[in-house]
Motif scaffolding. Structure first.
Motif, PDB file in Angstrom:
ATOM      1  N   ASN A  51      -6.609   5.268   7.138  1.00  0.00           N
ATOM      2  CA  ASN A  51      -7.837   4.930   6.412  1.00  0.00           C
ATOM      3  C   ASN A  51      -7.485   3.982   5.268  1.00  0.00           C
ATOM      4  O   ASN A  51      -6.882   4.388   4.264  1.00  0.00           O
ATOM      5  CB  ASN A  51      -8.503   6.193   5.877  1.00  0.00           C
ATOM      6  CG  ASN A  51      -9.896   5.920   5.339  1.00  0.00           C
ATOM      7  OD1 ASN A  51     -10.227   4.791   4.995  1.00  0.00           O
ATOM      8  ND2 ASN A  51     -10.712   6.958   5.248  1.00  0.00           N
ATOM      9  N   LEU A  52      -7.877   2.714   5.409  1.00  0.00           N
ATOM     10  CA  LEU A  52      -7.507   1.707   4.406  1.00  0.00           C
ATOM     11  C   LEU A  52      -8.190   1.950   3.066  1.00  0.00           C
ATOM     12  O   LEU A  52      -7.664   1.559   2.018  1.00  0.00           O
ATOM     13  CB  LEU A  52      -7.861   0.318   4.936  1.00  0.00           C
ATOM     14  CG  LEU A  52      -7.217  -0.063   6.279  1.00  0.00           C
ATOM     15  CD1 LEU A  52      -7.620  -1.470   6.666  1.00  0.00           C
ATOM     16  CD2 LEU A  52      -5.704   0.060   6.208  1.00  0.00           C
ATOM     17  N   LEU A  53      -9.374   2.578   3.063  1.00  0.00           N
ATOM     18  CA  LEU A  53     -10.024   2.893   1.786  1.00  0.00           C
ATOM     19  C   LEU A  53      -9.197   3.893   0.995  1.00  0.00           C
ATOM     20  O   LEU A  53      -9.103   3.804  -0.235  1.00  0.00           O
ATOM     21  CB  LEU A  53     -11.433   3.444   2.044  1.00  0.00           C
ATOM     22  CG  LEU A  53     -12.438   2.485   2.651  1.00  0.00           C
ATOM     23  CD1 LEU A  53     -13.794   3.154   2.766  1.00  0.00           C
ATOM     24  CD2 LEU A  53     -12.543   1.208   1.827  1.00  0.00           C
ATOM     25  N   ARG A  54      -8.614   4.896   1.672  1.00  0.00           N
ATOM     26  CA  ARG A  54      -7.735   5.848   0.992  1.00  0.00           C
ATOM     27  C   ARG A  54      -6.512   5.151   0.417  1.00  0.00           C
ATOM     28  O   ARG A  54      -6.112   5.398  -0.722  1.00  0.00           O
ATOM     29  CB  ARG A  54      -7.308   6.940   1.969  1.00  0.00           C
ATOM     30  CG  ARG A  54      -8.408   7.910   2.354  1.00  0.00           C
ATOM     31  CD  ARG A  54      -8.668   8.896   1.233  1.00  0.00           C
ATOM     32  NE  ARG A  54      -9.397  10.060   1.716  1.00  0.00           N
ATOM     33  CZ  ARG A  54      -9.684  11.117   0.966  1.00  0.00           C
ATOM     34  NH1 ARG A  54      -9.301  11.129  -0.301  1.00  0.00           N
ATOM     35  NH2 ARG A  54     -10.351  12.133   1.464  1.00  0.00           N
ATOM     36  N   TRP A  55      -5.899   4.282   1.224  1.00  0.00           N
ATOM     37  CA  TRP A  55      -4.720   3.554   0.738  1.00  0.00           C
ATOM     38  C   TRP A  55      -5.068   2.682  -0.461  1.00  0.00           C
ATOM     39  O   TRP A  55      -4.245   2.499  -1.366  1.00  0.00           O
ATOM     40  CB  TRP A  55      -4.129   2.700   1.861  1.00  0.00           C
ATOM     41  CG  TRP A  55      -3.383   3.505   2.879  1.00  0.00           C
ATOM     42  CD1 TRP A  55      -3.895   4.089   3.992  1.00  0.00           C
ATOM     43  CD2 TRP A  55      -1.992   3.822   2.872  1.00  0.00           C
ATOM     44  NE1 TRP A  55      -2.926   4.756   4.697  1.00  0.00           N
ATOM     45  CE2 TRP A  55      -1.722   4.605   4.032  1.00  0.00           C
ATOM     46  CE3 TRP A  55      -0.937   3.529   2.020  1.00  0.00           C
ATOM     47  CZ2 TRP A  55      -0.456   5.088   4.338  1.00  0.00           C
ATOM     48  CZ3 TRP A  55       0.335   4.002   2.337  1.00  0.00           C
ATOM     49  CH2 TRP A  55       0.567   4.776   3.470  1.00  0.00           C
ATOM     50  N   ALA A  56      -6.294   2.129  -0.486  1.00  0.00           N
ATOM     51  CA  ALA A  56      -6.697   1.286  -1.620  1.00  0.00           C
ATOM     52  C   ALA A  56      -6.794   2.084  -2.913  1.00  0.00           C
ATOM     53  O   ALA A  56      -6.676   1.519  -4.005  1.00  0.00           O
ATOM     54  CB  ALA A  56      -8.034   0.617  -1.316  1.00  0.00           C
ATOM     55  N   THR A  57      -7.027   3.401  -2.826  1.00  0.00           N
ATOM     56  CA  THR A  57      -7.071   4.252  -4.034  1.00  0.00           C
ATOM     57  C   THR A  57      -5.727   4.929  -4.272  1.00  0.00           C
ATOM     58  O   THR A  57      -5.665   5.970  -4.939  1.00  0.00           O
ATOM     59  CB  THR A  57      -8.167   5.313  -3.888  1.00  0.00           C
ATOM     60  OG1 THR A  57      -7.886   6.129  -2.739  1.00  0.00           O
ATOM     61  CG2 THR A  57      -9.527   4.672  -3.722  1.00  0.00           C
ATOM     62  N   LEU A  58      -4.651   4.370  -3.716  1.00  0.00           N
ATOM     63  CA  LEU A  58      -3.294   4.887  -3.895  1.00  0.00           C
ATOM     64  C   LEU A  58      -3.167   6.308  -3.362  1.00  0.00           C
ATOM     65  O   LEU A  58      -2.458   7.141  -3.934  1.00  0.00           O
ATOM     66  CB  LEU A  58      -2.881   4.826  -5.375  1.00  0.00           C
ATOM     67  CG  LEU A  58      -2.947   3.440  -6.030  1.00  0.00           C
ATOM     68  CD1 LEU A  58      -2.515   3.521  -7.476  1.00  0.00           C
ATOM     69  CD2 LEU A  58      -2.082   2.453  -5.269  1.00  0.00           C
ATOM     70  N   SER A  59      -3.895   6.590  -2.268  1.00  0.00           N
ATOM     71  CA  SER A  59      -3.831   7.902  -1.620  1.00  0.00           C
ATOM     72  C   SER A  59      -3.417   7.679  -0.166  1.00  0.00           C
ATOM     73  O   SER A  59      -4.276   7.426   0.688  1.00  0.00           O
ATOM     74  CB  SER A  59      -5.191   8.612  -1.690  1.00  0.00           C
ATOM     75  OG  SER A  59      -5.604   8.766  -3.030  1.00  0.00           O
ATOM     76  N   PRO A  60      -2.127   7.751   0.146  1.00  0.00           N
ATOM     77  CA  PRO A  60      -1.685   7.513   1.524  1.00  0.00           C
ATOM     78  C   PRO A  60      -2.404   8.431   2.511  1.00  0.00           C
ATOM     79  O   PRO A  60      -2.574   9.630   2.265  1.00  0.00           O
ATOM     80  CB  PRO A  60      -0.181   7.801   1.468  1.00  0.00           C
ATOM     81  CG  PRO A  60       0.192   7.542   0.040  1.00  0.00           C
ATOM     82  CD  PRO A  60      -0.984   7.969  -0.771  1.00  0.00           C
ATOM     83  N   ASP A  61      -2.830   7.842   3.623  1.00  0.00           N
ATOM     84  CA  ASP A  61      -3.625   8.568   4.607  1.00  0.00           C
ATOM     85  C   ASP A  61      -3.148   8.178   6.000  1.00  0.00           C
ATOM     86  O   ASP A  61      -3.035   6.991   6.312  1.00  0.00           O
ATOM     87  CB  ASP A  61      -5.110   8.219   4.438  1.00  0.00           C
ATOM     88  CG  ASP A  61      -5.991   8.858   5.489  1.00  0.00           C
ATOM     89  OD1 ASP A  61      -6.605   9.886   5.198  1.00  0.00           O
ATOM     90  OD2 ASP A  61      -6.076   8.298   6.605  1.00  0.00           O
ATOM     91  N   LEU A  62      -2.861   9.184   6.837  1.00  0.00           N
ATOM     92  CA  LEU A  62      -2.457   8.950   8.217  1.00  0.00           C
ATOM     93  C   LEU A  62      -3.124   9.992   9.110  1.00  0.00           C
ATOM     94  O   LEU A  62      -3.459  11.094   8.648  1.00  0.00           O
ATOM     95  CB  LEU A  62      -0.931   9.034   8.385  1.00  0.00           C
ATOM     96  CG  LEU A  62      -0.109   7.883   7.800  1.00  0.00           C
ATOM     97  CD1 LEU A  62       1.365   8.185   7.925  1.00  0.00           C
ATOM     98  CD2 LEU A  62      -0.449   6.566   8.487  1.00  0.00           C
ATOM     99  N   GLY A  63      -3.307   9.644  10.374  1.00  0.00           N
ATOM    100  CA  GLY A  63      -3.929  10.576  11.291  1.00  0.00           C
ATOM    101  C   GLY A  63      -3.654  10.208  12.732  1.00  0.00           C
ATOM    102  O   GLY A  63      -3.089   9.149  13.039  1.00  0.00           O
TER     103      GLY A  63
END
Length: 367
Positions: A216-228
Motif C-alpha cells: 500500500n503506497l499510501l501507508r509507505w508515504a506516511t512512513l508506515s511500511p506495509d506489505l501483504g
C-alpha cells in the motif's frame, strides 16, 4: 510661418514630378500602390501636404473594400519606408521606421486594421517617402472556376468510389469470417465439458489463480511500511492479508508514532475483465501516538465493506485503488511523559463509523 508654408509648397512642387502615383482601381487584380511624401529631415506625416490627403483617401477606400480579406490575412499590406536625409545609415533607418509607423497608424485608426495585417520594410535609400502596396489576388476567370469545380467533383467522386470499395471489402471479409466459424462449428465433434467451459469463460488473461505481493503506497508515504499477500482461489474470488508496522520516536521520548496492524480481506471480482471488486475487511492492531503533550496508547479493532478497481500496468504489475467503509473501536490509555517516565492520566474509548481503509496498492503477481 508664411515663409515655412511657402517653403513646404515649393518642396511639394519640386517633389511632384519625381514621385509618380500608381493607378489603383480596387477591382483591378494588379497590386495597388500608394506613395506618401515626407519633408526631408522630418518624420511627421503631414496629411494635407503634397497630395498626401488624396492619396490617403484612395488607400482607405481600397482598404474598406478588401477589409475582411486583409484582417483574415488573405491580402497582405506591404509598407516600405525610405529616408536619405540623415547623416548615417542607422539614423536613416530609424526615421524610415518612424515614418512607416505614422502611415500605419492612419490605417489602424481610420481603416480599422491591426498591426498583424502589415509587412513592414525600411530602407536607407531612394528619398524621403513611404509606399503602401496592397497585393490584391486576381479574380479567376469563369473557365478557371469551371475547371476547379470539375476537379472538385472528380475528387469527391473518387472518394465515394474508394469508400464503397472499402465497405464492400469489409462486408466480404465479414462473410468469410462467418463462413469459417460455421464450418468449424459443423466439423467440431467433441464438446467441452460444462465445467471446463465455465472455467475457461471465467478466467480471462491475468485473472487466473495465482499469488501476488502487495504494498500500500499510501501507508509507505506516511512512513508506515506495509506489505501483504493476495491469493486468487478462482477467477472471481480471492483472500488476502496486509500487515503494517512502524515505530518512530523523536525529541527524546517526548514524541512517539508507533503502530502495528493486520487486515485480512475476502474479495469478489466483477465484470468481464475482473477488475472491479467488492470485499469484506477485518482489521486489528495496536497504536502509540504522542504528537502533543498527551499521548495515546491502546488497541483497535473493526472492519467493513471494501470496493475498488485494479489498473493493469503489464502482465506482472497492477495498481489497486481501494476504499473501505465500516466501523472501528479503539480503547486507549492517555499518558504524559515526565522526566522520561510515562505517567498515566486517563482512559478513552472511541467508536468510529465511516472510512476505515484507503489504499493505492502496487500489486506484483508472483505466479
Amino acid at each position: 510661418m508664411n515663409r515655412l508654408l511657402t517653403l513646404l509648397f515649393a518642396l511639394g512642387l519640386l517633389a511632384g514630378p519625381t514621385f509618380g502615383q500608381t493607378a489603383d482601381n480596387p477591382s483591378d487584380p494588379a497590386p495597388a500602390e500608394y506613395t506618401f511624401r515626407f519633408v526631408a529631415g522630418d518624420d511627421m506625416f503631414y496629411v494635407p501636404w503634397s497630395g498626401n490627403g488624396e492619396e490617403l483617401n484612395r488607400l482607405l477606400s481600397c482598404v474598406e473594400q478588401h477589409k475582411a480579406a486583409i484582417l483574415d490575412g488573405g491580402i497582405p499590406v506591404e509598407v516600405d519606408g525610405y529616408c536619405t536625409s540623415q547623416a548615417t545609415e542607422g539614423e536613416n533607418l530609424v526615421m524610415a521606421k518612424t515614418r512607416s509607423n505614422r502611415v500605419k497608424t492612419e490605417m489602424i485608426l481610420r481603416g480599422g486594421l491591426t498591426e498583424a495585417c502589415f509587412r513592414t520594410y525600411n530602407h536607407a535609400a531612394e528619398g524621403n517617402y513611404v509606399t503602401v502596396r496592397i497585393v490584391i489576388p486576381s479574380t479567376p476567370s469563369e473557365a478557371e472556376l469551371e475547371a476547379q469545380r470539375k476537379a472538385e467533383a472528380e475528387r469527391l467522386e473518387a472518394e465515394k468510389r474508394a469508400e464503397a470499395e472499402r465497405l464492400a471489402a469489409e462486408r466480404a471479409a465479414e462473410e468469410r469470417r462467418k463462413a469459417e466459424a460455421e464450418r468449424l462449428a459443423a466439423n467440431e465433434t467433441e464438446t467441452v465439458p460444462p465445467v471446463l467451459e465455465e472455467a475457461r469463460d471465467e478466467a480471462p488473461e491475468g485473472c487466473a489463480m495465482g499469488l501476488a505481493l502487495r504494498a500500500n503506497l499510501l501507508r509507505w508515504a506516511t512512513l508506515s511500511p506495509d506489505l501483504g499477500l493476495e491469493w486468487r482461489i478462482g477467477s472471481r474470488w480471492s483472500v488476502g492479508v496486509n500487515g503494517t508496522w512502524t515505530s518512530w520516536t523523536w525529541s527524546g521520548v517526548d514524541r512517539r508514532y508507533a503502530l502495528w496492524e493486520v487486515a485480512p480481506e475476502v474479495r469478489y471480482y466483477m465484470g468481464k475483465e475482473r477488475r472491479g471488486y467488492l470485499g469484506v475487511l477485518f482489521k486489528a492492531g495496536q497504536f502509540d501516538y504522542k504528537l502533543s503533550d498527551t499521548g495515546k496508547q491502546g488497541d483497535l479493532m473493526g472492519g467493513g465493506i471494501t470496493g475498488g478497481y485494479q489498473l493493469r500496468l503489464n502482465k506482472a504489475l497492477a495498481l489497486d485503488f481501494s476504499l473501505g467503509l465500516g466501523y472501528l473501536h479503539a480503547d486507549c490509555a492517555k499518558y504524559r511523559a515526565i522526566d522520561g517516565v510515562r505517567v498515566r492520566c486517563g482512559n478513552e474509548t472511541k467508536n468510529w463509523w465511516g472510512p476505515v481503509h484507503a489504499g493505492v496498492t502496487l500489486v506484483w503477481k508472483l505466479f
